[in-house]
Motif scaffolding. Structure first.
Motif, short mmCIF file in Angstrom:
data_model
loop_
_atom_site.label_atom_id
_atom_site.label_comp_id
_atom_site.label_asym_id
_atom_site.label_seq_id
_atom_site.Cartn_x
_atom_site.Cartn_y
_atom_site.Cartn_z
N CYS A 16 40.12 48.85 39.06
CA CYS A 16 40.34 47.62 38.28
C CYS A 16 40.97 47.98 36.94
O CYS A 16 40.47 48.83 36.21
N ILE A 17 42.08 47.32 36.63
CA ILE A 17 42.79 47.65 35.39
C ILE A 17 42.51 46.63 34.27
O ILE A 17 43.12 46.67 33.21
N GLY A 18 41.58 45.73 34.52
CA GLY A 18 41.19 44.78 33.47
C GLY A 18 42.30 43.85 33.02
O GLY A 18 42.35 43.44 31.87
N CYS A 19 43.15 43.44 33.97
CA CYS A 19 44.29 42.61 33.58
C CYS A 19 43.92 41.13 33.48
O CYS A 19 44.68 40.34 32.95
N HIS A 20 42.76 40.75 34.04
CA HIS A 20 42.27 39.36 33.99
C HIS A 20 43.10 38.38 34.82
O HIS A 20 42.95 37.17 34.66
N THR A 21 43.98 38.88 35.66
CA THR A 21 44.75 37.95 36.51
C THR A 21 43.80 37.13 37.38
O THR A 21 44.00 35.92 37.57
N CYS A 22 42.77 37.80 37.90
CA CYS A 22 41.79 37.10 38.75
C CYS A 22 41.15 35.95 38.00
O CYS A 22 41.00 34.84 38.54
N VAL A 44 36.00 39.04 33.60
CA VAL A 44 36.06 40.51 33.67
C VAL A 44 35.52 41.04 32.35
O VAL A 44 36.01 40.70 31.28
N PRO A 179 34.53 43.10 36.93
CA PRO A 179 34.83 41.71 37.28
C PRO A 179 33.58 41.07 37.90
O PRO A 179 32.88 41.71 38.69
N CYS A 261 44.76 39.56 42.85
CA CYS A 261 44.36 40.80 42.16
C CYS A 261 45.50 41.82 42.12
O CYS A 261 45.98 42.28 43.16
N VAL A 262 45.90 42.14 40.91
CA VAL A 262 47.03 43.04 40.71
C VAL A 262 46.71 44.46 41.19
O VAL A 262 47.55 45.14 41.78
N GLY A 263 45.48 44.87 40.95
CA GLY A 263 45.10 46.24 41.32
C GLY A 263 44.76 46.39 42.79
O GLY A 263 44.48 47.48 43.26
N VAL A 265 42.07 45.56 44.25
CA VAL A 265 40.77 46.23 44.24
C VAL A 265 39.71 45.45 45.01
O VAL A 265 38.58 45.90 45.12
N ARG A 266 40.09 44.27 45.51
CA ARG A 266 39.07 43.42 46.14
C ARG A 266 39.21 43.44 47.67
O ARG A 266 40.32 43.42 48.19
S1 SF4 Z 1 43.06 40.99 38.91
FE1 SF4 Z 1 42.10 42.75 39.94
S2 SF4 Z 1 42.74 44.49 38.65
FE2 SF4 Z 1 43.08 42.65 37.40
S3 SF4 Z 1 41.13 42.39 36.27
FE3 SF4 Z 1 40.94 41.17 38.14
S4 SF4 Z 1 39.86 42.55 39.58
FE4 SF4 Z 1 40.70 43.84 37.92
#
Ligand code: SF4
Ligand code: SF4
Length: 484
Positions: A16-22, A44, A179, A261-263, A265-266
């Motif tokens: 997770c890169i903490g981008c907050h897109t989610c 997040v 997150p 999710c950009v990373g 990760v889900r």
């Molecule tokens: S979109 Fe994915 S990578 Fe970005 S903060 Fe949310 S869980 Fe992390």
């Protein structure tokens, strides 16, 4: 054995890169309404930190979740007569100051300003009161990337009793992103505390929902949810929560936070579990909670489980999905994902792969586990977050993830991995290859294995009958028009 199916999520904290897109996509879809400005069904947090709402993990203060009394799990918040007795007071509610005062900026001034000598500014104002705010001092991600003094972040309940001397120094500090969304628990304390009986768990897929017609806005669920994932909407006098994007799930689509999710990760998938064990397992001794929760999850390849599942009304497409489930692999098969705060005893169903720290000397076999013990993110901290303090299982999971890194690095550089490392980590090259595929390069259909709901299936089947095509039966090779 009483078999039920649950759609569940695993989030890989290592990526997770903490981008907050989610969070932003979720907000746009579900909470961009009046009264919900402060609410983030998905948020997040940067850990260590006190999170959102502030110190949500401090159950001494909030009394959320369950505790064990006389061998049974009972609501910490109080039994039914106690809840009814304090309906009009609700002393354990987070207030706006525990979340943050929702704000926006006066963009109209920028857009409509006449020509002048100084540049116009867009001042912040409160969405709640409409008044101008002199200073914005809080937000849902206020601690992002270790912002703010360590003194504030060190109030993280997971650091309680830990010697944090030196953690504020750059060389010793550590952080990762967490997150969070509703856990769609197997034993939800929110549902048990609702005086109106408005909260229910769907039997077909385990999604926890609030019946908006029945909700009377008593807010007992907010106190009882230890994850603080129910929000009160003052404009409607109703409680609202994450609905696990059930309209998408029913048609086989991932939740919006997962899809965006950009990373990547889900992961979403189905697990089968034994509903008869829930009562017992939620009252298990604290040091056994993680293992018991794992034990609840049934092996979907076991013919006896399959027979029992069909007997209990689970459709074949759910059983097939459970067999292909990425979440089952991460949670049960490889044991590298863990529930968030199992000690709250709600049996949460969003699990997490713990984050690694930069590699040190773990590739020397003799120092393999010593290297893991020395990692920047302390095992103790991760264990408090994910296994009710059981460091052994976290250490084993990190061992597998470190072995995976060493193995893949070796493969790329043409180096052999020492068999000693594989033995110490308890994994085979085949398992590491499968883990690599799922954790590093999995595509959409590997990350999300979601069976469609029966109604949607019927619709698809009818469509196929009517047209000779179908959502599922269509000619995949030649496309919708058979190559024409
Ligand atoms: S979109 Fe994915 S990578 Fe970005 S903060 Fe949310 S869980 Fe992390
Ligand atoms: S996390 Fe969700 S299902 Fe669990 S207690 Fe809270 S609101 Fe209920």
């Amino acid at each position: 054995m009483k078999v039920q199916a649950q759609i569940c999520m695993v989030i890989n904290l290592d990526k997770c890169i903490g981008c907050h897109t989610c969070s932003v996509t979720c907000k746009n879809v579900w909470t961009s309404r009046k009264g919900m400005e402060y609410a983030w069904f998905n948020n997040v947090e940067t850990k260590p930190g006190i999170g959102y709402p502030k110190k949500w993990e401090d159950q001494e203060k909030w009394q959320g979740g369950w505790e064990v009394k006389d061998g049974k799990a009972v609501l910490r918040h109080g039994n039914r007569p106690t809840i009814l007795g304090k309906l009009f007071s609700s002393p354990r509610q987070p207030e706006v100051k525990d979340y943050y005062e929702p704000f926006t900026f006066d963009f109209d001034t920028l857009k409509q300003s006449l020509r002048r000598k100084t540049a116009p500014t867009a001042r912040p104002y409160s969405i709640a009161t409409g008044k101008r705010m002199d200073k914005v001092e809080d937000g849902p991600n206020w601690e992002d990337n270790l912002a703010g003094p360590f003194a504030a972040r060190s109030a993280d309940p997971n650091l309680k009793g830990t010697d944090t001397v030196g953690y504020e120094e750059f060389e010793a500090s550590f952080m990762f992103y967490l997150p969070r969304l509703c856990e769609h628990c197997l034993h939800p304390s929110c549902a048990a505390s609702c005086p109106s009986g408005a909260i229910y768990k769907r039997s077909e897929d385990g999604v926890v929902l609030i019946d908006q017609d029945k909700c009377r806005g008593w807010r007992q669920c907010i106190s009882a949810c230890p994850y603080k994932k129910i929000y009160f909407n003052p404009a409607r006098n109703k409680s609202e929560k994450c609905i696990f994007c059930y309209p998408r799930i029913e048609s086989g689509e991932p939740t919006i936070c997962s899809e965006s999710c950009v990373g990547r990760v889900r992961y979403l998938g189905v697990v089968l579990f034994d509903a008869e064990k829930i009562e017992d397992y939620s009252a298990a001794p604290e040091n056994e909670l993680y293992e018991r929760q794992l034990d609840l999850i049934l092996d979907p390849f076991d013919p006896e489980v399959q027979r029992a599942a069909l007997r209990d009304g689970i459709s074949q497409n759910f059983i097939d999905a459970a067999q292909n489930s990425p979440t089952y692999k991460l949670m049960k098969e490889w044991k590298i994902a863990f529930p968030l705060h199992p000690e709250y005893r709600t049996l949460p169903m969003v699990w997490y792969v713990p984050p690694l720290s930069p590699l040190g000397h773990q590739d020397v076999p003799e120092q393999f586990f010593a290297g893991i013990d020395d990692m920047r993110i302390p095992l103790e901290y991760l264990a408090r977050l994910l296994t009710a303090g059981d460091q052994k299982v976290i250490r084993e999971a990190l061992g597998k993830l470190v072995a995976l890194r060493i193995y893949m690095r070796g493969k790329t550089l043409g180096d052999e991995i020492s068999p000693d490392i594989l033995e110490k980590a308890g994994v085979t090259p085949e398992e590491l290859t499968a883990m690599y595929k799922l954790l590093a390069i999995a595509d959409f259909k590997d990350r999300f294995v979601i069976p469609t709901a029966p109604a949607v299936r019927e619709e698809a089947e009818l469509f196929a009958l009517r047209t000779g095509l179908g959502f599922e039966g269509e000619d995949k090779e030649n496309g919708l028009f058979g190559g024409l």
